[in-house]
Design an enzyme around this catalytic site. Sequence first.
Site, PDB file in Angstrom:
ATOM      1  N   HIS A   1      28.662 -22.360 -14.280  1.00  0.00           N
ATOM      2  CA  HIS A   1      29.334 -20.643 -14.806  1.00  0.00           C
ATOM      3  C   HIS A   1      28.272 -20.186 -15.019  1.00  0.00           C
ATOM      4  O   HIS A   1      28.149 -18.643 -14.836  1.00  0.00           O
ATOM      5  CB  HIS A   1      30.298 -20.544 -16.131  1.00  0.00           C
ATOM      6  CG  HIS A   1      31.902 -21.796 -15.193  1.00  0.00           C
ATOM      7  ND1 HIS A   1      32.191 -22.699 -15.323  1.00  0.00           N
ATOM      8  CD2 HIS A   1      32.701 -20.995 -14.625  1.00  0.00           C
ATOM      9  CE1 HIS A   1      33.157 -22.674 -14.465  1.00  0.00           C
ATOM     10  NE2 HIS A   1      33.995 -21.502 -14.109  1.00  0.00           N
TER      11      HIS A   1
ATOM     12  N   GLU B   1      36.343 -24.952 -22.513  1.00  0.00           N
ATOM     13  CA  GLU B   1      37.115 -24.880 -21.597  1.00  0.00           C
ATOM     14  C   GLU B   1      37.908 -24.559 -21.726  1.00  0.00           C
ATOM     15  O   GLU B   1      38.878 -23.261 -20.812  1.00  0.00           O
ATOM     16  CB  GLU B   1      36.899 -25.878 -20.173  1.00  0.00           C
ATOM     17  CG  GLU B   1      37.102 -25.669 -19.599  1.00  0.00           C
ATOM     18  CD  GLU B   1      36.938 -26.816 -17.847  1.00  0.00           C
ATOM     19  OE1 GLU B   1      36.994 -28.211 -18.930  1.00  0.00           O
ATOM     20  OE2 GLU B   1      38.122 -26.606 -16.833  1.00  0.00           O
TER      21      GLU B   1
END
Lengths: 684, 691
Positions: free
Chosen positions: B241, B351
Amino acid sequence: MANKNNLLLLFEHPNEPVFLSKGKKPTVFDVPDSFLTDRYRPISNEVQTRAGENVEQRIPVREISVPDLRIPMSLGRNENFSLFIPRHRRIAGRLIDIFMNMRSVEDLQSVAVYARDRVNPVLFNYALSVALLHRPDTQNLDLPAFSQMFPERFVDSQVFRQLREESFVVSSGSRMPIVIPRDYTASDLDPEHRLWYFREDMGINLHHWHWHLVYPFEAADRSIVAKDRRGELFYYMHEQIIARYNMERFSNNLARVQPFNNLRDPITEGYFPKMDSLVASRAWPPRFDNTRLGDLNREADQINLEIGDLERWRDRILEAIHQKFVVNETGQRIELDEATGIDTLGNMIEASILSPNSSFYGDLHNNGHIFISYAHDINSKHLESFGVMGDSSTAMRDPVFYRWHAYIDRIFQEHKSRLSAYTEPQLNYSGISITGIQVATNGGQPNVLSTFWQQSDLNLSRGLDFVPRGNVFARFTHLQHLPFTYTINVQNDSGAMRFGYVRIFIAPKNDERGQPMQLREQRLMMVELDKFAAQLNPGPNTLRRRSTESSVTIPFERTFRNLDANRPADNTPEGLEFNFCGCGWPQNMLIPKGLPEGLPCDLFIMVSNYENDRIDQQLTGRCSDAASYCGVKDRLYPDRRSMGYPFDRVPRTGAERLANFLTPNMSIVDVTIRHENRTVQRQN
Amino acid sequence: MTNTDLKALELLFQRPLEPVFTTRDQGKTVLELPDSFYTDRYRNDADDVSNRFSQNVELKIPIQELARKPNLDFAKKLSLKNQFSLFNSNHQDIAGKLIQLFLDAPNLKQFVSLAAFTKDRLNPVLFQYAYAVAIAHREDTREVPITNISQVFPGNFVEPSALKDARQEASVIADTGNRVHVDIPRNYTASDREDEQRLAYFREDIGVNSHHWHWHLVYPASGPVAVVNKDRRGELFYYMHHQILARYNTERFCNNLKRVQPLSNLRGEIPEGYFPKILSSVNNRTYPSRISNQLLRDVDRPDASIEIAEVERWRDRVLASIDQGFVENSSGQRIPLDEVTGIDILGNLIEASSTLSINSQYYGNLHNQGHTIISFAHDPDFRHLEEFGVMGDVTTAMRDPVFYRWHTFVDNIFNKFKTLLDPYNASQLGFDGVSVDYVEAKLGASNAQANTLLTYWQKSSADLAAGLDFGPSADGNIFASFTHLQNAPFTYTFNVTNNGPKRTGTCRIFICPKVDERNQPLRLEEQRLLAIEMDKFTCELLPGENTIRRESSDSSVAIPFERSFRPIGAAYQPKGADELARFRFCGCGWPQHLLLPKGKPQGMLFDLFVMISDYSQDAVQQPTNTPNDACSTAYSFCGLKDKLYPDKRTMGFPFDRRLPNASLAELTGAFSNMAKTDLKIVFSDRIVDKA
């Protein structure tokens, strides 16, 4: 010689190319190569041969020189078409003109076949419908229900996946109806959702679409617009919608709808239609809770208007109402009198091309729709089309429709409340008196009406493009009531045979606080149920009238006109009767839902002097049975009185309550509307 | 494929919404089901429908009866018509159980039966997800290629009118060669009035979004521990990411936009509206939009319930543990956040992976619940019976500008941790005796100028037949063409002098923008966060001068896009076993056509940075007996199947931590094993039609 009935096939499968098979008896149009679009012209042989397999009927299409379609084609095939947008209206006007001016049915067929794959599908349906309604050589054609051709405007989009699956997997004999879920647009957390069955009723939305089909507000041929008392009917039909809606709200323990009188306020009510426009391949955009309107600047739609413009128009309209005259384009004053004032205002507020001065009074009602329908994307930044408020076949689904129309109605009432009250002599019908009223369902308790849920099946196959042919049904749930009969005892003491015009209304007795209503409030909730002429012999008369005969409604079969069903032959009086009239309040919604414990109502009946009210004209075969809201095709409105009479004006002094308002030719009875939460299947 | 069981498995990726008994493989094959497999709707018509679909087929694959019918009650909460979200913990749990069920099938035949039986009884996206995870992780299904998600659910990737056109094309014209490619429109979600629209080609790219899905296939957040607990999974979550954001910010510079602002205040309005316009085929609903200036609100729905304050608390706890240098596990033990494993712990905890988070009770579910809150902004209390917006779905989240704002907020937390670590020192960065003397990147043409690279638009085509359910396209392929950014292939050439014995190095290639949005030179501390990894590979260094050449198409970051869009059907598969293996699509990997940022028409300058590190410090001892994997091409973002991450350094090395120098020039000056050169990327605004 072309058979005009074949024109109706052109409505089917609106997104498919014109040469694919249509109709119950598989039929194809033999399209001249030059009529095909560029995509198919080079492979004409292949695609037309493929489409022609297993067909039973071929319709020759004559190759003619086609008129210039550039203007109609300037609206993209994938755009959403809206009658509220001036640019779209002009485009539609041009196409209607083209269709109207074709010399013969055969030529009309040719140009329609040519245009079908080139112009926007909804525009095509609208313009061809208007043309078929107004051309002398096609006016007895029976238009298919709009909901059959564009079912996606009426039904939860999820259903389409199932319909597709059913058509694809199962052969047409063993297909089962797909159930359209209830309660799919919102949950009980949203109080407004209690009205889903009204706002999202297919019949109501079809009625609204057809009303605007019969009463377009713009056309190149002025006579299509300039129908008798159309401005007044615009006022009255929508006034009745609001009265009915408010009565439904009382049936759900909700207060009357708040007029949307401040365009700068956030709109509390969000609405998520959950429907797709298959034409545009887009969902109808939702409106989130608490959305504010903004100034519109959308070049592509040629809309560049500020909220301030609407406010100015509103102020000028109110000024005209308070001064009792409007000023036309040449500066002349036109009085807003008792007889025609409301008609002038109706055309001016809506606004239609009959507005006396559209540059000064603007286009208030239509633009309210436009502003609300674009609230989510005011400047086209996100390339979004309008929401449901921008289309007359979907607008009534949205709670804000009623808030906006409640406000429009308030402006009309501003005018009506300034007219002098009807006097007792005006209201009375000397020598005639009502001695008794009873309303009863078959075998039911007297003066108790009963509502419940019903499930009905509709064949949607004509609107499903690119799926295997054959019927596929959707099953939807709607409100229904037990049919009932009015029994009215009328005494004629005049010593001679007389004619009376019987006017029947219903309104709730109490307001949302449970207090008895003042007549000045209650009159705004008076819902017209029926109006009919009756012969009154000297002495006592007993009039019986069935609810299904109502002058506001059309029967279920007509709302959803199934082209396959047996229907009267063309050119018989019954056949003609069947025509024209998709317009009309759906019979299943004649009375409001009521409450489980019963909604107490006043049922009001008046017998007025038919000699004063009548319009002398021939009505046979003109489908006049929903005249109250829709008028009569090519005829004058069949009642000389102002629409809504006797409740269109404020009551005279002394008539604070309905009971004090009554003259001998009127009477009231307490009626209770009881709702049973059960669902029955419709017997086909 | 010769084995019919494997073929059946491949076919189950096609037509995800159609009942399992309809024809697949262009109408040539049906699965023959035991009667007990038919769902209630079709049980009574079983003969009728099975006859209907078995006419004219070439192959009937018999499906074995199941030894025991599975109990699918665990999936009941997710109806067949709901949208499935990997960010939703309930859905994650259900998916985890289903993956376990699939992995437990005792043999190939029973797995095929299980898949055929469950397919029509489960939510179609849930099925496709768990099914693909199982195929990727079962020993006996290695050979089965996983179909690209954009071909299974094209509705989630393309403008819906393209699907309508595809249906029309397929139903009007037989597949005799006259079918044309349906055009997928560009620039349909917003107009140029919306500044963010300039990035639409990136956000709405089919390859970018299918990469995101396939990454989550390889790295599920819940399920059997063996499947979830992959080597350095949390770190890879951070790094993949982080790289997306570096690329996104660089693309923004290419389009004269400033870096994306983190969504650090969940109480403020979100100015970026987004109207996806795409239609989910599962529930036939358009993905809900978000109007400009929408406020987020607490979510209280049957399918999700989360207060903004909870997310804020988790954020505060995560930041506190970073500042303190340790996290606490659920038994109160302190676990230090060290240089090596700290980032992996934080990745799983932020996450968050319910299976791997060190203390999900305390640190919560920060990243996932941010997605949830944003995706329900339009209907937080389920008043309007709306499903989540694109942010709730991994196949669609990257379309939305707010995805990047949320992930910038998440990335800033990771970067804060990385910044607290000591700067890399000379022994970590250097490689004694190795010097990179010359660096260039050059287009293939012989007369090309060195260090000038080229981007342009390209029109490619994809086969949509597999995803057009209930369509008439059963008889063949139906192609749609779409336009995407493309870069001309190029070659890196490095001259390296090795003053020592023969050694192995790891060659690490990055590009970084040179100036910021104010057109001021970037300091190294800022520039390192914008460094885009281009490639990483090992190289043998002989004593003396070495010339290293590397093709851009060999990148360890990217996968060739065309491969993943091959038409469905055996006719389009290569025949040789070797070729087939290379052809095999593994799904995960950055799309090759977006390897380079767009650049500018007048050219945009970048630093091309090359470092050769000491392989003896980088090497990883792989466990023995792991088979060679054909899909190892994009390991930088996706790791290696069944293996350890093949680079011992922390991901992003050397730019993941502070560096001892103030600018990139000083850094390359200080270390001979690094070099940089100016690289110009020129964008040419023309469309090359490959379709």
